[in-house]
Design an enzyme around this catalytic site. Structure first.
Site, PDB file in Angstrom:
ATOM      1  CB  SER A 831      -8.187  -0.164  -2.114  1.00  9.31           C
ATOM      2  OG  SER A 831      -8.372   0.197  -3.462  1.00  9.31           O
ATOM      3  CG  HIS A 832      -2.329   3.362  -2.067  1.00  4.87           C
ATOM      4  ND1 HIS A 832      -1.377   2.792  -2.876  1.00  4.87           N
ATOM      5  CD2 HIS A 832      -1.979   4.676  -1.957  1.00  4.87           C
ATOM      6  CE1 HIS A 832      -0.497   3.710  -3.241  1.00  4.87           C
ATOM      7  NE2 HIS A 832      -0.842   4.865  -2.706  1.00  4.87           N
ATOM      8  CG  ASN A 833      -4.730  -1.457  -6.584  1.00  5.20           C
ATOM      9  OD1 ASN A 833      -5.453  -1.491  -5.593  1.00  5.20           O
ATOM     10  ND2 ASN A 833      -4.993  -2.127  -7.687  1.00  5.20           N
TER      11      ASN A 833
END
Length: 996
Positions: A831-833
């Site tokens: 994931s990439h916040n």
């Protein structure tokens, strides 16, 4: 009696029918293959049907390669018969050339040369088997298949008109041959990529079908020789008293129908022997110059597209570093250089041979810019080169729309093919070099040769005549704005969607289900895009050839394109990709009406300048849909790609014949040479695209780096859009570090490069094609994220794409995948916040990620993510939410030096963890952790903090747990590849009561 027979009445002669030679070739060829197949089935049946995926009974029929190349005696019997076949085959090729040769066409010569090389390449893959050298065998096999294209197609067109049955038979057999390639490729992919037992047997049937058609096509020569009564006579020329003839010992006469030269009624011209070489040289130039000119124009078009598509990635490097408007965006407006055509003197000069040559030469600076180390200096040169490249291009679009329709489409196709072959990088881009897959020097040399040919081309070639008009205006039949809008949209669509064959696939990709991809894979099915583009341009060619371009300007054709565009945007997986393929056919087929529409405006400056302005506005709007958080007014285009798609189709509409517009298209015909060369080029691009795909597929099954130890080494890396700190492509540098670290599972972030700003590249291509990973490329460009990728040495059972809640800031992507790790299902989340400036977004995104991980409990899990938080930061910061609510452990809670990248886990034994310095590859480090799976069917016996933090020296663990010693930065090795080093290697002992 022939004249020679009158001269030598007492000669002994041997006459052989040419049809006998053809029959001998057919018998020997079929005997070679059938004898090898019979012996193989009789002596080594289960061995030759077995492959790397399965054996008998799933696989029950052998492939050609296994039959002829693996076992004694079938291999040897086959090679003996093929050696005997070579003589008749060379004779067959030579006799066909004699029969078909002509003064008016060079096609029989092309067929003859391709036939000879085809014969030699056959010897290459026959006598160098896949067991001996897999790569060399494949190269000769690919060469053989490619050469079948000019051999078969050219042979059909060269067949004498007096043999209609032969031409018809050859057409049917050749069609079957090329038709068999489609299911052949499909089943090969099912076998090689999806590893389906039994698929190779189906592949083998079509492989044998190709062999059968190949030999049967050559067998048609027997009937052609018989219909022409072609014979070979060998005479021993001796005088009556036994003395040898003064000039020759033997005379070879090929009898039968007279040659085309003999049938000609024009008298023969006697030329002195001393001048023969000059005549030959002059005739050769005269015959082949149109083909050379076509090739030169094609390469100049390729250079135009290469320079044009390199501009935005070169300028956007600065925007990415600033995460805001950096000023470099102004370089985009170098495409507005047609404004100089408002000056009549410049317009007249741009229409001359010298003016266009000068502009082409200046555009080559964009290729030569790779020499410079400074990204800013490269940007200046690329912007200048783009400005120069636009001027001759828009002038020729206006002055010669028929020919430029072909050149524009073929140039784009060639650029796209070069990227497909070169791991999605154009080899002459200025931000690639020798270390990153560039061939800039070779590209420049070829460009200069093409320019020399263009400049020295005889008058009357493809160069439009010099203009004496001193004004931009001529008699218009279409308002200039109605020509500008379609042209600008046309350039934008080609650039944004069709500049790389895998971009349309990225739009439709959604992941895996039950161990198989739900839709097409970029590195496997990208050649379908090239094929459909070729079909579209072929439709355009046929329309221009028949002077029926108005059919392509019909509103029904536009309706087809609009429906395809709607399907591409609305649907996912194969339905969405089919919509994209329809759009590819539509766009390439629409090039002639669009350029004819431009030509009929009679206004070069106004039309071209307005068109490029439309292109710039659409390009910026397309970027704004994703970069809305970093540009003023971006909120109005946030995630509104639908508006861009609607706008581009609306701008295209005026090029079509709507009753209210009443514009007229004046068309011109293409020469037969251009039509023939275009068909051949389209066929070659299509075949080479498929063959490149097959060649790039991994030769061995995907497997982890340390099989048998139930170990999994994972890494997370934010790679800054595949551009390193010096503004160059970083694909290979990323791959080298992943290879050295021996990572089985990798999460890569900031990877969605299927946009104009990143060059429509695929960052995973070189890694998966050279290292054999399974790949999930994550949410595509129409999902409006910066991208996430999962690479896995283990099979991907299922994967789901998530768009995390983002009410204020940029949209955050996540991939949830279930991997088959040594028979155990392990969940991996990449994931990439969002950014630090949006705390609510980060909190909501963290809660969603925690929900995903807790929902997978008690399954083992590895989290690889960009989180933007300090270690142990309390709620509402992400750290505590992820660890506690997600029911996972930090890879090392005592490492306080981290900021954005984190590895979390559950249900596994962690044995090592490290952070690898970034060097100049990107702006973030690579984090790596290694895990050991519990015994199959068992879980972790002790997950207490004490058990998890039994620290150890590396010597206390087996060597397979160690990180590469060369990367230990504090030891005498000192790091590698620009001082890449492990800054903090940590090792952990496995608890004594662990069941592994």
């Amino acid at each position: 009696m022939s004249p020679k027979e009158k001269d030598y009445p007492h000669t002994e002669q041997f006459i052989l029918k040419a049809s006998t030679i053809a029959r001998a070739h057919t018998i020997l060829a079929y005997t070679a293959f059938t004898s090898a197949l019979a012996l193989g089935l009789l002596l080594h049946y289960e061995k030759i049907v077995k492959n790397a995926i399965a054996g008998y009974p799933e696989e029950w029929f052998p492939s050609v390669s296994a039959t002829i190349g693996d076992w004694y005696p079938e291999r040897n019997v086959f090679q003996i018969f093929i050696a005997l076949t070579s003589g008749p085959r060379i004779a067959l090729v030579s006799l066909l050339y004699y029969l078909q040769r002509s003064q008016n066409s060079s096609l029989p010569t092309i067929v003859f040369v391709s036939g000879i090389i085809r014969t030699l390449s056959c010897g290459g893959w026959v006598y160098i088997t896949s067991t001996d050298d897999h790569n060399v065998h494949d190269i000769f096999m690919i060469m053989y298949i490619v050469l079948n294209l000019p051999w078969m197609v050219g042979g059909i067109y060269s067949t004498s008109q007096k043999c209609p049955t032969v031409r018809r038979k050859r057409s049917i057999i050749a069609s079957l041959f090329f038709l068999f390639i489609v299911p052949l490729v499909y089943f090969f992919i099912q076998h090689k990529v999806h590893r389906i037992p039994g698929a190779y047997t189906h592949y083998s049937f079509f492989e044998w079908g190709l062999i059968f058609c190949d030999v049967l096509y050559d067998a048609c020569a027997e009937e052609e020789f018989r219909l022409n009564d072609l014979r070979v006579a060998i005479r021993d020329l001796k005088s009556v008293n036994g003395n040898a003839a003064p000039t020759k010992v033997k005379y070879i006469h090929i009898g039968g129908s007279p040659s085309r030269q003999e049938r000609s009624k024009s008298p023969k011209i006697q030329i002195p022997l001393t001048q023969n070489w000059k005549v030959f040289f002059t005739n050769t130039i005269y015959l082949y110059r149109p083909y050379v000119s076509f090739t030169s124009d094609l390469y100049l078009s390729y250079i135009f597209w290469s320079v044009f598509t390199s501009l935005i990635p070169t300028l956007f490097y600065f925007s990415v570093w600033e995460l805001a408007i950096a000023g470099s965006e102004l370089a985009l407006f170098s495409t507005l250089s047609p404004i100089w055509l408002s000056i009549p003197l410049v317009l007249n000069w741009a229409r001359t041979r010298g003016g266009q040559s000068a502009m082409h030469l200046l555009s080559f600076i964009g290729v030569a810019a790779y020499i410079l180390k400074s990204p800013l200096h490269r940007l200046f040169l690329v912007a200048f080169a783009t400005s120069a490249a636009m001027i001759p291009r828009v002038v020729t679009w206006h002055d010669d729309p028929a020919y430029q329709s072909i050149m524009t489409g073929l140039g784009l196709l060639l650029s796209s093919l070069s990227k497909h072959v070169n791991h999605s990088n154009n080899p002459v881009w200025p931000f690639v070099n020798e270390g990153s897959g560039g061939h800039n020097k070779e590209g420049l040399i070829l460009a200069l040769l093409a320019l020399c040919e263009f400049f020295t081309r005889p008058t009357g070639g493809r160069q439009p005549p010099d203009s004496e008009v001193d004004s931009d205006e001529s008699v218009p039949t279409t308002p200039w704005l109605l020509g500008a809008l379609p042209l600008g949209s046309f350039i934008f669509i080609l650039h944004s969607l069709l500049a790389d064959p895998s971009t349309l696939i990225a739009w439709s990709w959604t992941g895996y289900e039950d161990g198989r991809p739900r839709g097409p894979l970029p590195h496997v099915h990208g050649s379908l895009t090239l094929l459909c583009q070729s079909i579209g341009l072929f439709i355009a060619l046929q329309a221009m050839k028949g002077m029926k371009v108005h059919f392509l300007a019909n509103p029904l054709w536009f309706a087809f394109g609009s429906a395809s565009s709607y399907a591409m945007y609305t649907y996912k997986n194969w339905p969405g990709y089919f919509g994209g393929l329809g759009l590819a056919i539509f766009m390439m087929g629409s090039i002639p009406p669009i350029l004819y529409n431009v030509s009929s405006t009679g206004a070069v400056f106004r039309t071209s300048f307005a068109a490029m302005l439309v292109y710039c506005l659409l390009a910026l709007a397309n970027v704004w849909t994703v970069a809305y958080a970093f540009v003023p007014g971006g909120v109005y285009l946030r995630e509104r790609t639908d508006l861009v798609v609607i706008a581009q189709m609306c701008c295209l509409a005026p090029a079509f014949k709507w009753p209210a517009l009443r514009h007229r298209l004046s068309t011109t015909a293409l020469s037969s040479t251009v039509s023939s060369c275009t068909r051949t080029t389209l066929a070659l691009i299509s075949v080479l695209g498929v063959l490149a795909t097959l060649y790039r597929l991994p030769a061995t099954p995907t497997q982890p780096f340390r099989p048998g130890h139930r170990m999994l080494r994972a890494g997370i890396w934010t790679i800054h859009f595949g551009i390193d700190n010096e503004g160059r492509d970083s694909q290979r540098r990323v791959m080298n570090l992943i290879k050295d670290m021996e990572l089985d599972v990798v999460g890569l972030l900031e990877t969605d490069l299927h946009r104009t700003v990143y060059g429509n590249r695929d960052l995973t291509r070189v890694i998966i094609e050279d290292m054999g990973y399974n790949v999930d490329i994550g949410p595509g460009p129409n999902s409006h994220t910066w991208g996430a990728v999962l690479l896995s040495k283990f099979p991907i059972i299922n994967s789901t794409h998530h768009l995390l809640p983002s009410p204020h800031g940029e949209l955050a992507p996540a991939i949830e995948a279930v991997l088959d790790v040594y028979g155990t299902a392990v969940t991996v989340v990449v994931s990439h916040n969002g950014q630090e400036e949006d705390p609510l977004d980060r909190e909501l995104q963290s809660r969603e990620l925690a929900r995903i991980m807790s929902a997978a409990y008690p399954r083992p899990i590895v989290f690889l993510g960009y989180v933007v938080t300090r270690p142990h930061a309390p709620r509402p910061n992400p750290y505590q939410i992820l660890v506690e609510d997600g029911k996972v452990h930090d890879v090392d809670q005592e490492d306080y030096d981290r900021w954005c990248e984190y590895i979390l886990y559950r249900g596994l034994y962690r044995t090592s963890y490290a952070r690898v310095s970034r060097s100049t590859v990107t702006d973030t480090e690579l984090q790596v952790a290694q895990f050991v799976l519990p015994k199959h069917g068992r879980g972790v016996t002790n997950e207490t903090e004490i058990a998890r933090y039994l620290r150890s020296r590396k010597e206390g663990l087996p060597s397979e747990h160690w990180f590469p010693l060369a990367y230990y930065g504090n030891q005498r090795w000192g790091g590698v590849n620009g001082h890449l080093s492990i800054s903090k290697p940590l090792y952990y002992a496995i608890p004594d009561n662990a069941e592994i």
